[in-house]
Motif scaffolding. Structure first.
Motif, PDB file in Angstrom:
ATOM      1  N   THR A 249      25.868  42.849  85.051  1.00 26.26           N
ATOM      2  CA  THR A 249      24.801  42.813  84.042  1.00 26.26           C
ATOM      3  C   THR A 249      23.545  43.546  84.478  1.00 26.26           C
ATOM      4  O   THR A 249      22.646  43.749  83.688  1.00 26.26           O
ATOM      5  CB  THR A 249      24.421  41.356  83.706  1.00 26.26           C
ATOM      6  OG1 THR A 249      24.003  40.706  84.910  1.00 26.26           O
ATOM      7  CG2 THR A 249      25.601  40.612  83.111  1.00 26.26           C
ATOM      8  N   SER A 250      23.452  43.902  85.741  1.00 26.61           N
ATOM      9  CA  SER A 250      22.262  44.565  86.248  1.00 26.61           C
ATOM     10  C   SER A 250      22.657  45.639  87.246  1.00 26.61           C
ATOM     11  O   SER A 250      23.524  45.422  88.076  1.00 26.61           O
ATOM     12  CB  SER A 250      21.344  43.553  86.945  1.00 26.61           C
ATOM     13  OG  SER A 250      20.312  44.210  87.630  1.00 26.61           O
ATOM     14  N   LYS A 251      22.006  46.769  87.173  1.00 24.61           N
ATOM     15  CA  LYS A 251      22.293  47.837  88.132  1.00 24.61           C
ATOM     16  C   LYS A 251      21.503  47.659  89.418  1.00 24.61           C
ATOM     17  O   LYS A 251      21.623  48.439  90.336  1.00 24.61           O
ATOM     18  CB  LYS A 251      21.990  49.195  87.504  1.00 24.61           C
ATOM     19  CG  LYS A 251      22.935  49.514  86.377  1.00 24.61           C
ATOM     20  CD  LYS A 251      22.712  50.898  85.850  1.00 24.61           C
ATOM     21  CE  LYS A 251      23.712  51.154  84.732  1.00 24.61           C
ATOM     22  NZ  LYS A 251      23.614  52.478  84.189  1.00 24.61           N
ATOM     23  N   LYS A 252      20.683  46.622  89.471  1.00 28.46           N
ATOM     24  CA  LYS A 252      19.862  46.383  90.656  1.00 28.46           C
ATOM     25  C   LYS A 252      20.234  45.038  91.253  1.00 28.46           C
ATOM     26  O   LYS A 252      19.673  44.015  90.911  1.00 28.46           O
ATOM     27  CB  LYS A 252      18.380  46.416  90.298  1.00 28.46           C
ATOM     28  CG  LYS A 252      17.935  47.770  89.809  1.00 28.46           C
ATOM     29  CD  LYS A 252      16.465  47.795  89.547  1.00 28.46           C
ATOM     30  CE  LYS A 252      16.048  49.171  89.076  1.00 28.46           C
ATOM     31  NZ  LYS A 252      14.652  49.257  88.781  1.00 28.46           N
ATOM     32  N   GLY A 253      21.193  45.039  92.130  1.00 34.46           N
ATOM     33  CA  GLY A 253      21.664  43.808  92.754  1.00 34.46           C
ATOM     34  C   GLY A 253      21.028  43.588  94.107  1.00 34.46           C
ATOM     35  O   GLY A 253      19.974  44.126  94.414  1.00 34.46           O
ATOM     36  N   GLY A 254      21.700  42.809  94.925  1.00 33.91           N
ATOM     37  CA  GLY A 254      21.185  42.476  96.246  1.00 33.91           C
ATOM     38  C   GLY A 254      21.922  43.213  97.349  1.00 33.91           C
ATOM     39  O   GLY A 254      22.872  43.953  97.120  1.00 33.91           O
ATOM     40  N   LYS A 255      21.464  42.958  98.561  1.00 37.87           N
ATOM     41  CA  LYS A 255      22.022  43.606  99.743  1.00 37.87           C
ATOM     42  C   LYS A 255      22.412  42.521 100.747  1.00 37.87           C
ATOM     43  O   LYS A 255      21.696  41.535 100.900  1.00 37.87           O
ATOM     44  CB  LYS A 255      20.975  44.530 100.349  1.00 37.87           C
ATOM     45  CG  LYS A 255      21.443  45.309 101.544  1.00 37.87           C
ATOM     46  CD  LYS A 255      20.348  46.238 102.017  1.00 37.87           C
ATOM     47  CE  LYS A 255      20.785  47.013 103.238  1.00 37.87           C
ATOM     48  NZ  LYS A 255      19.730  47.888 103.731  1.00 37.87           N
ATOM     49  N   VAL A 256      23.535  42.713 101.422  1.00 38.87           N
ATOM     50  CA  VAL A 256      24.029  41.754 102.420  1.00 38.87           C
ATOM     51  C   VAL A 256      24.172  42.465 103.753  1.00 38.87           C
ATOM     52  O   VAL A 256      24.695  43.579 103.820  1.00 38.87           O
ATOM     53  CB  VAL A 256      25.412  41.194 102.023  1.00 38.87           C
ATOM     54  CG1 VAL A 256      25.865  40.140 103.020  1.00 38.87           C
ATOM     55  CG2 VAL A 256      25.404  40.646 100.625  1.00 38.87           C
ATOM     56  N   ASN A 257      23.721  41.804 104.806  1.00 37.12           N
ATOM     57  CA  ASN A 257      23.909  42.311 106.165  1.00 37.12           C
ATOM     58  C   ASN A 257      24.530  41.222 107.019  1.00 37.12           C
ATOM     59  O   ASN A 257      24.109  40.070 106.969  1.00 37.12           O
ATOM     60  CB  ASN A 257      22.570  42.712 106.803  1.00 37.12           C
ATOM     61  CG  ASN A 257      22.020  43.984 106.238  1.00 37.12           C
ATOM     62  OD1 ASN A 257      22.742  44.963 106.075  1.00 37.12           O
ATOM     63  ND2 ASN A 257      20.748  43.978 105.923  1.00 37.12           N
ATOM     64  N   LEU A 258      25.528  41.602 107.806  1.00 41.41           N
ATOM     65  CA  LEU A 258      26.097  40.683 108.788  1.00 41.41           C
ATOM     66  C   LEU A 258      25.184  40.738 110.003  1.00 41.41           C
ATOM     67  O   LEU A 258      25.067  41.775 110.652  1.00 41.41           O
ATOM     68  CB  LEU A 258      27.518  41.107 109.155  1.00 41.41           C
ATOM     69  CG  LEU A 258      28.203  40.248 110.204  1.00 41.41           C
ATOM     70  CD1 LEU A 258      28.388  38.819 109.704  1.00 41.41           C
ATOM     71  CD2 LEU A 258      29.537  40.858 110.583  1.00 41.41           C
TER      72      LEU A 258
END
Length: 120
Positions: free
Chosen positions: A80-89
């Protein structure tokens, strides 16, 4: 407009769009693997700010157990959005018994992730 400027701006936009709003996947889920951990990571966005969350597996009070074979963090806001989140291990991960994942939203956006950790 200068062609070099337009080209540079296009590259920056492409890099930003591929960094945020993706599914984070590390490792491979095998047929014998079991779901070790599942959490939904949600956080409201703030104007001109970022939302941050951290997931620690195993949770406090739990001892390390099976070896992690796959970590999958799916950004549920992406359709629904082109601006999501970011995940880092941050720590641990595949072939370890623990993992620490850091989440950061896009500017002025929230977080909505489904996190699954598999192992045996």
């Amino acid at each position: 407009m200068n062609l070099n400027f337009v080209l540079s701006l296009s590259i920056v936009v492409v890099l930003i769009s591929t960094t945020f709003g993706k599914t984070y996947l590390e490792g491979v889920k095998g047929d014998e693997d079991k779901l070790l951990y599942r959490r939904f990571v949600k956080a409201a966005g703030t104007p001109l700010g970022h939302a941050y969350r951290e997931i620690v597996y195993p949770e406090k009070g739990e001892s390390g157990g099976p070896i992690i074979t796959c970590i999958n963090a799916t950004d549920l806001s992406r359709p629904t959005s082109k601006k999501g989140g970011k995940v880092n291990l941050f720590l641990g991960g595949v072939n370890k018994t623990f993992a620490v994942l850091d989440f950061k939203s896009a500017l002025s956006r929230g977080l909505d992730f489904d996190v699954k950790i598999y192992g045996h």
